[in-house]
Design a protein around this motif. Structure first.
Motif, PDB file in Angstrom:
ATOM      1  N   ASP A 156       0.812  -1.224   0.000  1.00  0.00           N
ATOM      2  CA  ASP A 156       0.000   0.000   0.000  1.00  0.00           C
ATOM      3  C   ASP A 156       0.844   1.272   0.000  1.00  0.00           C
ATOM      4  N   ALA A 157       2.132   1.142   0.247  1.00  0.00           N
ATOM      5  CA  ALA A 157       2.997   2.323   0.329  1.00  0.00           C
ATOM      6  C   ALA A 157       3.183   2.948  -1.055  1.00  0.00           C
ATOM      7  N   GLU A 158       3.629   4.198  -1.062  1.00  0.00           N
ATOM      8  CA  GLU A 158       3.890   4.891  -2.325  1.00  0.00           C
ATOM      9  C   GLU A 158       5.388   5.093  -2.495  1.00  0.00           C
ATOM     10  N   LEU A 159       5.849   4.867  -3.712  1.00  0.00           N
ATOM     11  CA  LEU A 159       7.266   5.081  -4.027  1.00  0.00           C
ATOM     12  C   LEU A 159       7.423   6.410  -4.750  1.00  0.00           C
ATOM     13  N   ASN A 160       8.477   7.126  -4.392  1.00  0.00           N
ATOM     14  CA  ASN A 160       8.886   8.297  -5.164  1.00  0.00           C
ATOM     15  C   ASN A 160      10.156   7.880  -5.894  1.00  0.00           C
ATOM     16  N   ILE A 161      10.057   7.727  -7.208  1.00  0.00           N
ATOM     17  CA  ILE A 161      11.185   7.224  -8.007  1.00  0.00           C
ATOM     18  C   ILE A 161      11.788   8.374  -8.801  1.00  0.00           C
ATOM     19  N   GLN A 162      13.075   8.604  -8.588  1.00  0.00           N
ATOM     20  CA  GLN A 162      13.804   9.652  -9.322  1.00  0.00           C
ATOM     21  C   GLN A 162      14.969   8.978 -10.049  1.00  0.00           C
ATOM     22  N   PHE A 163      15.239   9.427 -11.288  1.00  0.00           N
ATOM     23  CA  PHE A 163      16.364   8.813 -11.999  1.00  0.00           C
ATOM     24  C   PHE A 163      16.945   9.757 -13.041  1.00  0.00           C
ATOM     25  N   SER A 164      18.198   9.450 -13.382  1.00  0.00           N
ATOM     26  CA  SER A 164      18.892  10.142 -14.474  1.00  0.00           C
ATOM     27  C   SER A 164      19.372   9.038 -15.423  1.00  0.00           C
ATOM     28  N   ASN A 165      20.319   9.360 -16.291  1.00  0.00           N
ATOM     29  CA  ASN A 165      20.832   8.343 -17.210  1.00  0.00           C
ATOM     30  C   ASN A 165      21.705   7.305 -16.518  1.00  0.00           C
ATOM     31  N   ASN A 166      22.272   7.660 -15.360  1.00  0.00           N
ATOM     32  CA  ASN A 166      23.184   6.704 -14.708  1.00  0.00           C
ATOM     33  C   ASN A 166      22.902   6.404 -13.238  1.00  0.00           C
ATOM     34  N   HIS A 167      21.853   7.005 -12.655  1.00  0.00           N
ATOM     35  CA  HIS A 167      21.512   6.708 -11.263  1.00  0.00           C
ATOM     36  C   HIS A 167      19.992   6.647 -11.071  1.00  0.00           C
ATOM     37  N   ILE A 168      19.575   5.875 -10.069  1.00  0.00           N
ATOM     38  CA  ILE A 168      18.168   5.856  -9.660  1.00  0.00           C
ATOM     39  C   ILE A 168      18.108   5.996  -8.148  1.00  0.00           C
ATOM     40  N   LYS A 169      17.081   6.717  -7.684  1.00  0.00           N
ATOM     41  CA  LYS A 169      16.877   6.898  -6.242  1.00  0.00           C
ATOM     42  C   LYS A 169      15.404   6.650  -5.957  1.00  0.00           C
ATOM     43  N   ILE A 170      15.129   5.787  -4.976  1.00  0.00           N
ATOM     44  CA  ILE A 170      13.749   5.434  -4.644  1.00  0.00           C
ATOM     45  C   ILE A 170      13.481   5.712  -3.170  1.00  0.00           C
ATOM     46  N   TYR A 171      12.491   6.554  -2.896  1.00  0.00           N
ATOM     47  CA  TYR A 171      12.082   6.855  -1.521  1.00  0.00           C
ATOM     48  C   TYR A 171      10.921   5.937  -1.160  1.00  0.00           C
ATOM     49  N   TYR A 172      11.121   5.126  -0.120  1.00  0.00           N
ATOM     50  CA  TYR A 172      10.100   4.154   0.312  1.00  0.00           C
ATOM     51  C   TYR A 172       9.988   4.229   1.838  1.00  0.00           C
ATOM     52  N   LYS A 173       8.873   4.764   2.314  1.00  0.00           N
ATOM     53  CA  LYS A 173       8.672   4.944   3.764  1.00  0.00           C
ATOM     54  C   LYS A 173       9.886   5.679   4.372  1.00  0.00           C
ATOM     55  N   ASP A 174      10.597   5.068   5.321  1.00  0.00           N
ATOM     56  CA  ASP A 174      11.754   5.743   5.941  1.00  0.00           C
ATOM     57  C   ASP A 174      13.076   5.323   5.317  1.00  0.00           C
ATOM     58  N   VAL A 175      13.016   4.731   4.115  1.00  0.00           N
ATOM     59  CA  VAL A 175      14.231   4.231   3.454  1.00  0.00           C
ATOM     60  C   VAL A 175      14.468   4.983   2.146  1.00  0.00           C
ATOM     61  N   VAL A 176      15.749   5.282   1.886  1.00  0.00           N
ATOM     62  CA  VAL A 176      16.136   5.843   0.581  1.00  0.00           C
ATOM     63  C   VAL A 176      17.085   4.839  -0.074  1.00  0.00           C
ATOM     64  N   PHE A 177      16.680   4.303  -1.213  1.00  0.00           N
ATOM     65  CA  PHE A 177      17.464   3.294  -1.931  1.00  0.00           C
ATOM     66  C   PHE A 177      18.068   3.938  -3.174  1.00  0.00           C
ATOM     67  N   SER A 178      19.376   3.828  -3.339  1.00  0.00           N
ATOM     68  CA  SER A 178      20.045   4.418  -4.512  1.00  0.00           C
ATOM     69  C   SER A 178      20.870   3.354  -5.218  1.00  0.00           C
ATOM     70  N   SER A 179      20.969   3.473  -6.531  1.00  0.00           N
ATOM     71  CA  SER A 179      21.778   2.519  -7.292  1.00  0.00           C
ATOM     72  C   SER A 179      22.308   3.168  -8.557  1.00  0.00           C
ATOM     73  N   LYS A 180      23.501   2.731  -8.971  1.00  0.00           N
ATOM     74  CA  LYS A 180      23.986   3.075 -10.299  1.00  0.00           C
ATOM     75  C   LYS A 180      23.184   2.258 -11.306  1.00  0.00           C
ATOM     76  N   LEU A 181      23.115   2.729 -12.544  1.00  0.00           N
ATOM     77  CA  LEU A 181      22.393   2.031 -13.608  1.00  0.00           C
ATOM     78  C   LEU A 181      23.386   1.418 -14.589  1.00  0.00           C
ATOM     79  N   ILE A 182      22.922   0.432 -15.357  1.00  0.00           N
ATOM     80  CA  ILE A 182      23.771  -0.168 -16.393  1.00  0.00           C
ATOM     81  C   ILE A 182      23.756   0.761 -17.604  1.00  0.00           C
ATOM     82  N   ASP A 183      24.939   1.183 -18.004  1.00  0.00           N
ATOM     83  CA  ASP A 183      25.075   2.127 -19.120  1.00  0.00           C
ATOM     84  C   ASP A 183      25.112   1.337 -20.432  1.00  0.00           C
ATOM     85  N   ALA A 184      23.943   1.027 -20.965  1.00  0.00           N
ATOM     86  CA  ALA A 184      23.853   0.252 -22.208  1.00  0.00           C
ATOM     87  C   ALA A 184      22.453   0.387 -22.767  1.00  0.00           C
TER      88      ALA A 184
END
Length: 367
Positions: A212-240
């Motif tokens: 039931d939670a809502e995600l706030n998903i932000q991204f660029s060409n090489n990174h993604i950031k996801i806000y989920y409740k009290d957690v912030v998840f970040s990752s590099k992306l595959i450049d391809a």
């Protein structure tokens, strides 16, 4: 630096963070979790330089601000093995952290917080909101088709394709492909494609436990950031660039075959016992209202099973990797499975008969 926290409050977020941290690290400090106390909050950070997870907890007792890093797995094991509802007192004394709870006392070595590497992120050009349950379902319906350590590194991940208000998630290992498509729930006004690496997909699937939670998903060409409740998840992306799979839909198909999912799953599981251990091939002989599954192996063992199906097309014999077919059939939510084979026998579509959100495509094999 000093704070008190309950074992039950810290345990789950600490487990999530530790799952991101690799056991073998080139930098010793990356085996640690960064702890920061500020304004009555505890912020915990774990990273392997490719992925970062940050969790924020509110402290109910007064605390002394500060920051330090402690060995992540040792800290987790201590918290995990303490009794439920135990209170943990955390105090930094010179270069040691003293943990106490009831009659238990622990002393952990530390490394300075200022040496903890920063997770460099670019400016985020795109953003959208999405229901966590929808995103989690998309991950679960595609995750098993991702490649593992393929030289075509773009296959070792998952394609996220946003086209205005539509979300498409695609994974493939070159022999099979899964596609999940659904509505985002709002118009984003843009079209974008990014590839999430395999580990990020697995960690997100574990993390998203509240549909039931809502995600706030932000991204660029090489990174993604996801806000989920009290957690912030970040990752590099595959450049391809992910391969164009749309051609597989633009071809002629044979008549679809309707078959009970559970019967097919059970028959495949039984017949596959005697398949070649390396190739796991099972032959489908389709004629009229009957499907015969058969296999053999180098030891000359053989198995076959017949099923009643709903099929109006020409007779056909075709072989598949039994595990790939099983994975696809098992992931259907409906009682019936709809199987459609391309006219040139180059691919097989497995989906639900009514309003399918997802499709699985399996390539045939030579027996």
């Amino acid at each position: 630096m000093k704070f008190i926290i309950s074992r039950d409050q810290i345990l789950a977020p600490l487990q999530q963070i530790v799952s991101v941290i690799e056991k073998r690290q080139t930098m010793a400090i990356l085996s640690n979790v960064l702890l920061q106390v500020n304004d009555g909050s505890l912020v915990m950070t774990g990273s392997d330089t490719e992925i970062q997870m940050v969790s924020k907890l509110n402290l109910e007792s007064p605390a002394d601000d500060g920051e330090i890093t402690v060995p992540a797995r040792k800290f987790l094991d201590i918290c995990r093995l303490l009794p439920s509802a135990a209170e943990i007192k955390f105090e930094l004394q010179e270069d040691k952290v003293k943990l106490s709870s009831g009659r238990s006392r622990f002393s952990l070595s530390t490394l300075p917080a200022e040496h903890y590497p920063e997770f460099n992120e670019s400016e985020f050009e795109y953003q959208f909101l999405l229901n966590a349950g929808k995103f989690k379902k998309g991950l679960d319906k595609t995750i098993f088709c991702m490649a593992n350590q393929d030289v075509r590194y773009y296959l070792n991940g998952l394609l996220l394709h946003i086209s205005n208000s539509r979300l498409k998630m695609v994974a493939s290992d070159g022999h099979r492909l899964s596609i999940f498509e659904d509505d985002i729930g709002q118009a984003t006004g843009y079209e974008a494609r990014i590839i999430l690496p395999r580990k990020a997909v697995q960690e997100l699937s574990r993390l998203l436990d509240d549909g039931d939670a809502e995600l706030n998903i932000q991204f660029s060409n090489n990174h993604i950031k996801i806000y989920y409740k009290d957690v912030v998840f970040s990752s590099k992306l595959i450049d391809a660039k992910f391969p164009d799979f749309s051609k597989v839909f633009n071809q002629a198909f044979m008549s679809p075959m309707l078959i009970q999912k559970q019967l097919l799953r059970e028959a495949l599981t039984r017949v596959a016992i005697l398949s070649n251990e390396k190739y796991k091939g099972v032959t489908f002989d389709i004629a009229g209202d009957q499907l015969k599954l058969s296999t053999h192996n180098p030891e000359h063992d053989e198995a076959e099973e017949e099923l009643i199906i709903d099929y109006q097309g020409q007779p056909l014999s075709i072989s598949f990797n039994s595990q790939y077919m099983l994975d696809a059939v098992t992931n259907l939510d409906s009682e019936m499975s709809l199987i459609t084979i391309a006219a040139n026998a180059s691919s097989c579509f497995i989906e639900e008969p009514e309003r399918p959100l997802f499709k699985f495509i399996v390539m045939p094999m030579r027996m």
